[in-house]
Design a protein around this motif. Sequence first.
Motif, PDB file in Angstrom:
ATOM      1  N   ARG A 295      10.745  -4.611  -5.022  1.00 20.91           N
ATOM      2  CA  ARG A 295      10.971  -4.847  -6.459  1.00 20.91           C
ATOM      3  C   ARG A 295       9.968  -4.061  -7.296  1.00 20.91           C
ATOM      4  NH1 ARG A 295      14.047  -8.959  -8.269  1.00 20.91           N
ATOM      5  NH2 ARG A 295      12.657  -9.252 -10.057  1.00 20.91           N
ATOM      6  N   ARG A 296       8.738  -4.006  -6.819  1.00 21.27           N
ATOM      7  CA  ARG A 296       7.712  -3.256  -7.550  1.00 21.27           C
ATOM      8  C   ARG A 296       8.072  -1.769  -7.583  1.00 21.27           C
ATOM      9  NH1 ARG A 296       2.085  -3.570  -8.765  1.00 21.27           N
ATOM     10  NH2 ARG A 296       1.087  -1.527  -8.707  1.00 21.27           N
ATOM     11  N   ALA A 297       8.506  -1.236  -6.439  1.00 26.51           N
ATOM     12  CA  ALA A 297       8.873   0.181  -6.384  1.00 26.51           C
ATOM     13  C   ALA A 297      10.085   0.469  -7.265  1.00 26.51           C
ATOM     14  CB  ALA A 297       9.176   0.573  -4.941  1.00 26.51           C
ATOM     15  N   ALA A 298      11.070  -0.418  -7.245  1.00 30.73           N
ATOM     16  CA  ALA A 298      12.295  -0.182  -8.011  1.00 30.73           C
ATOM     17  C   ALA A 298      12.066  -0.264  -9.517  1.00 30.73           C
ATOM     18  CB  ALA A 298      13.371  -1.185  -7.595  1.00 30.73           C
ATOM     19  N   ASN A 299      11.088  -1.062  -9.932  1.00 31.64           N
ATOM     20  CA  ASN A 299      10.877  -1.303 -11.366  1.00 31.64           C
ATOM     21  C   ASN A 299       9.773  -0.447 -11.973  1.00 31.64           C
ATOM     22  OD1 ASN A 299      12.896  -3.325 -11.572  1.00 31.64           O
ATOM     23  ND2 ASN A 299      11.492  -4.855 -10.718  1.00 31.64           N
ATOM     24  N   LEU A 300       9.286   0.534 -11.213  1.00 30.66           N
ATOM     25  CA  LEU A 300       8.277   1.430 -11.786  1.00 30.66           C
ATOM     26  C   LEU A 300       8.858   2.200 -12.976  1.00 30.66           C
ATOM     27  CD1 LEU A 300       6.518   2.997  -8.641  1.00 30.66           C
ATOM     28  CD2 LEU A 300       5.519   1.414 -10.299  1.00 30.66           C
ATOM     29  N   VAL A 301       8.062   2.288 -14.045  1.00 35.12           N
ATOM     30  CA  VAL A 301       8.458   3.098 -15.202  1.00 35.12           C
ATOM     31  C   VAL A 301       8.134   4.562 -14.890  1.00 35.12           C
ATOM     32  CG1 VAL A 301       8.105   3.509 -17.658  1.00 35.12           C
ATOM     33  CG2 VAL A 301       8.019   1.168 -16.744  1.00 35.12           C
ATOM     34  N   ILE A 302       9.131   5.418 -15.010  1.00 28.57           N
ATOM     35  CA  ILE A 302       8.989   6.807 -14.566  1.00 28.57           C
ATOM     36  C   ILE A 302       7.837   7.516 -15.253  1.00 28.57           C
ATOM     37  CG2 ILE A 302      10.133   9.046 -14.396  1.00 28.57           C
ATOM     38  CD1 ILE A 302      12.780   7.554 -14.177  1.00 28.57           C
ATOM     39  N   ALA A 303       7.736   7.386 -16.562  1.00 30.92           N
ATOM     40  CA  ALA A 303       6.701   8.105 -17.319  1.00 30.92           C
ATOM     41  C   ALA A 303       5.313   7.644 -16.913  1.00 30.92           C
ATOM     42  CB  ALA A 303       6.924   7.892 -18.827  1.00 30.92           C
ATOM     43  N   GLU A 304       5.133   6.331 -16.751  1.00 26.79           N
ATOM     44  CA  GLU A 304       3.822   5.800 -16.360  1.00 26.79           C
ATOM     45  C   GLU A 304       3.497   6.166 -14.921  1.00 26.79           C
ATOM     46  OE1 GLU A 304       3.771   1.651 -17.037  1.00 26.79           O
ATOM     47  OE2 GLU A 304       3.940   1.819 -19.234  1.00 26.79           O
ATOM     48  N   ALA A 305       4.524   6.208 -14.076  1.00 26.70           N
ATOM     49  CA  ALA A 305       4.314   6.530 -12.665  1.00 26.70           C
ATOM     50  C   ALA A 305       3.821   7.950 -12.486  1.00 26.70           C
ATOM     51  CB  ALA A 305       5.600   6.315 -11.872  1.00 26.70           C
ATOM     52  N   PHE A 306       4.289   8.894 -13.320  1.00 26.67           N
ATOM     53  CA  PHE A 306       3.837  10.272 -13.209  1.00 26.67           C
ATOM     54  C   PHE A 306       2.386  10.426 -13.606  1.00 26.67           C
ATOM     55  CE2 PHE A 306       8.339  11.891 -13.237  1.00 26.67           C
ATOM     56  CZ  PHE A 306       8.234  12.591 -12.070  1.00 26.67           C
TER      57      PHE A 306
ATOM     58  N   MET B 152       0.832  -1.200   0.000  1.00 24.48           N
ATOM     59  CA  MET B 152       0.000   0.000   0.000  1.00 24.48           C
ATOM     60  C   MET B 152       0.869   1.253   0.000  1.00 24.48           C
ATOM     61  SD  MET B 152      -3.146  -0.798  -0.216  1.00 24.48           S
ATOM     62  CE  MET B 152      -3.863   0.783   0.220  1.00 24.48           C
ATOM     63  N   ASN B 153       1.989   1.193   0.712  1.00 29.19           N
ATOM     64  CA  ASN B 153       2.920   2.325   0.693  1.00 29.19           C
ATOM     65  C   ASN B 153       3.441   2.581  -0.708  1.00 29.19           C
ATOM     66  OD1 ASN B 153       2.687   2.863   3.392  1.00 29.19           O
ATOM     67  ND2 ASN B 153       4.534   1.771   3.995  1.00 29.19           N
ATOM     68  N   VAL B 154       3.764   1.510  -1.420  1.00 34.21           N
ATOM     69  CA  VAL B 154       4.277   1.663  -2.782  1.00 34.21           C
ATOM     70  C   VAL B 154       3.223   2.300  -3.683  1.00 34.21           C
ATOM     71  CG1 VAL B 154       5.037   0.404  -4.841  1.00 34.21           C
ATOM     72  CG2 VAL B 154       5.920  -0.233  -2.584  1.00 34.21           C
ATOM     73  N   ILE B 155       1.979   1.803  -3.579  1.00 32.19           N
ATOM     74  CA  ILE B 155       0.907   2.321  -4.443  1.00 32.19           C
ATOM     75  C   ILE B 155       0.636   3.787  -4.143  1.00 32.19           C
ATOM     76  CG2 ILE B 155      -1.557   2.121  -4.962  1.00 32.19           C
ATOM     77  CD1 ILE B 155      -1.257  -0.912  -4.460  1.00 32.19           C
ATOM     78  N   GLU B 156       0.555   4.149  -2.866  1.00 32.28           N
ATOM     79  CA  GLU B 156       0.232   5.525  -2.505  1.00 32.28           C
ATOM     80  C   GLU B 156       1.382   6.484  -2.794  1.00 32.28           C
ATOM     81  OE1 GLU B 156      -0.869   5.296   1.558  1.00 32.28           O
ATOM     82  OE2 GLU B 156      -2.811   4.338   1.181  1.00 32.28           O
ATOM     83  N   ARG B 157       2.598   5.980  -2.884  1.00 28.63           N
ATOM     84  CA  ARG B 157       3.757   6.853  -3.105  1.00 28.63           C
ATOM     85  C   ARG B 157       4.323   6.685  -4.508  1.00 28.63           C
ATOM     86  NH1 ARG B 157       7.020   4.562   1.790  1.00 28.63           N
ATOM     87  NH2 ARG B 157       8.779   5.610   0.759  1.00 28.63           N
ATOM     88  N   THR B 158       3.455   6.261  -5.453  1.00 31.61           N
ATOM     89  CA  THR B 158       3.931   6.011  -6.817  1.00 31.61           C
ATOM     90  C   THR B 158       4.533   7.271  -7.433  1.00 31.61           C
ATOM     91  OG1 THR B 158       2.300   4.251  -7.148  1.00 31.61           O
ATOM     92  CG2 THR B 158       3.241   5.255  -9.127  1.00 31.61           C
ATOM     93  N   ARG B 159       3.855   8.388  -7.353  1.00 30.46           N
ATOM     94  CA  ARG B 159       4.364   9.620  -7.944  1.00 30.46           C
ATOM     95  C   ARG B 159       5.630  10.090  -7.214  1.00 30.46           C
ATOM     96  NH1 ARG B 159       0.634  12.387 -11.188  1.00 30.46           N
ATOM     97  NH2 ARG B 159       1.493  14.405 -10.565  1.00 30.46           N
ATOM     98  N   GLU B 160       5.657   9.868  -5.898  1.00 24.79           N
ATOM     99  CA  GLU B 160       6.845  10.237  -5.123  1.00 24.79           C
ATOM    100  C   GLU B 160       8.052   9.407  -5.569  1.00 24.79           C
ATOM    101  OE1 GLU B 160       8.429   9.445  -0.595  1.00 24.79           O
ATOM    102  OE2 GLU B 160       6.299   9.925  -0.868  1.00 24.79           O
ATOM    103  N   ILE B 161       7.821   8.128  -5.790  1.00 27.57           N
ATOM    104  CA  ILE B 161       8.915   7.249  -6.248  1.00 27.57           C
ATOM    105  C   ILE B 161       9.390   7.679  -7.630  1.00 27.57           C
ATOM    106  CG2 ILE B 161       9.475   4.868  -6.914  1.00 27.57           C
ATOM    107  CD1 ILE B 161       7.457   3.969  -4.747  1.00 27.57           C
ATOM    108  N   ALA B 162       8.408   8.049  -8.506  1.00 26.59           N
ATOM    109  CA  ALA B 162       8.772   8.501  -9.844  1.00 26.59           C
ATOM    110  C   ALA B 162       9.628   9.765  -9.771  1.00 26.59           C
ATOM    111  CB  ALA B 162       7.509   8.769 -10.670  1.00 26.59           C
ATOM    112  N   THR B 163       9.295  10.672  -8.864  1.00 22.76           N
ATOM    113  CA  THR B 163      10.077  11.902  -8.704  1.00 22.76           C
ATOM    114  C   THR B 163      11.507  11.586  -8.263  1.00 22.76           C
ATOM    115  OG1 THR B 163       8.077  13.115  -8.093  1.00 22.76           O
ATOM    116  CG2 THR B 163      10.182  14.117  -7.513  1.00 22.76           C
TER     117      THR B 163
END
Length: 441
Positions: free
Chosen positions: A427-438, A325-336
């Motif tokens: 692994r999910r957080a590390a492999n997020l695609v930046i463009a899709e995450a934004f 849930m932390n990963v999902i809620e912080r998707t844009r933060e991870i992308a940044t």
Amino acid sequence: MSNVLFIISNILIAYAVCVVAVTLVRKPTDIRYTFLNLFRHRRRSAVTLMAITLGGVAVFIFGGFVDYSFYALREQTIRTNLGHIQIYQQGYMANGNSRSLQYTIKDYTKVKALLLADPMIAEQTKTITGQLEFSGIISQYDKGVSTFFAGVGIEPKTSLLLGALDTIISGSDLSDVKPLNITLGSGVSNMLNAGYDDWTDLLVVNPEGGQNAMSALVRGVFRSGIKDYDDTAIKVPLATAQHLLQTEDVSKIIMLLQDTSQTEAVMARVKEIVGANNLPLEVHAWDELAIFYHQVVNLFEGIFLFIKTIVSIIVVFMIGNTLMMNVIERTREIATLRALGLSKSYIGRLFILEGIIIGLIGAVLSVFFGLIIAMLININGVPMPPSPGYTQGYLAFVMWDQDMHLFWFSCALPLVTALIASIIPSRRAANLVIAEAFRFV
């Protein structure tokens, strides 16, 4: 199986310690950042910590209960005429179980003096006693009843130590008796309807095959708590049993030690003395003879392993859900963070670190609350029903101060499960695609 899990757990714990140590040395601000992220949603983190703590406390309490049960069963087994070490005539274990009177120890007094002359054995030994085992028929002719018995001739004074857990429910023990006095197991007493101050008749077969009989006065009735034993056992003074069987030998020599942990050392020394004096004897430790004890231990260990597995799975899913849930809620933060140039391994390590931190907190809380609950339970104990094969219930306690393995597992369970649960979210957080995450909403 347990050894493999122990090794894997130690490897994971070592990895977790390395991750924390490296972070503290290279970038200590990540620890603060991890705490802030982990407790950003306090309610969710509190529920996760509660699940981890309850799991750890359950394992701690149940593990302490199992340790006490093993201890109580072991000591009861040892002190119900088994002792820590038993010495037999050579060949007894292979052939003498069904012919005990043909495999007896001669010169018992000499062997006992030889053992007590050794300083190491004398220091570690509480008592050494000889016993003569025999069987026959015990009757009350005036009532027309009789039953089979398994008798043992004992030295009355040492019986106070070796039979310390036997409960005298009528009359007294054999510590100060006349030669023709005996004590009966509670089951034998019930079958004969005989109690204190009743006369009984014993019929036995001596080593030469002849029949001997004697009348004996019941001095008391005892209960060991082991039904099969109480249903057939009678105790007779050793000198009386030898006179009845027309022998001066004993079936076995029993050694009761000061401390069970010294069994192997003392047994090794006894074997040295037996070998040095060319005595035709064989020496056995209590755990070689206590088959029922090992069956109960294996049963409890299987149950404990099952409970640990279930608790571990629940904790893994709880922590995994929180971190995911932390990963999902912080998707844009991870992308940044990724857009600013942080590597995939760095992002993954942050979430691994979150799992380790919540595991460490859970470990501390598990042990803390586990100790408090254990101390409260140990004030009065918990009444338990009789174990299989026993007739008496007992008070159960939590033995937490004798086994460091219990502390290790109570700490390892939250930490290891938290580390495992953080792998997929990291692994999910590390492999997020930046463009899709934004574009994530």
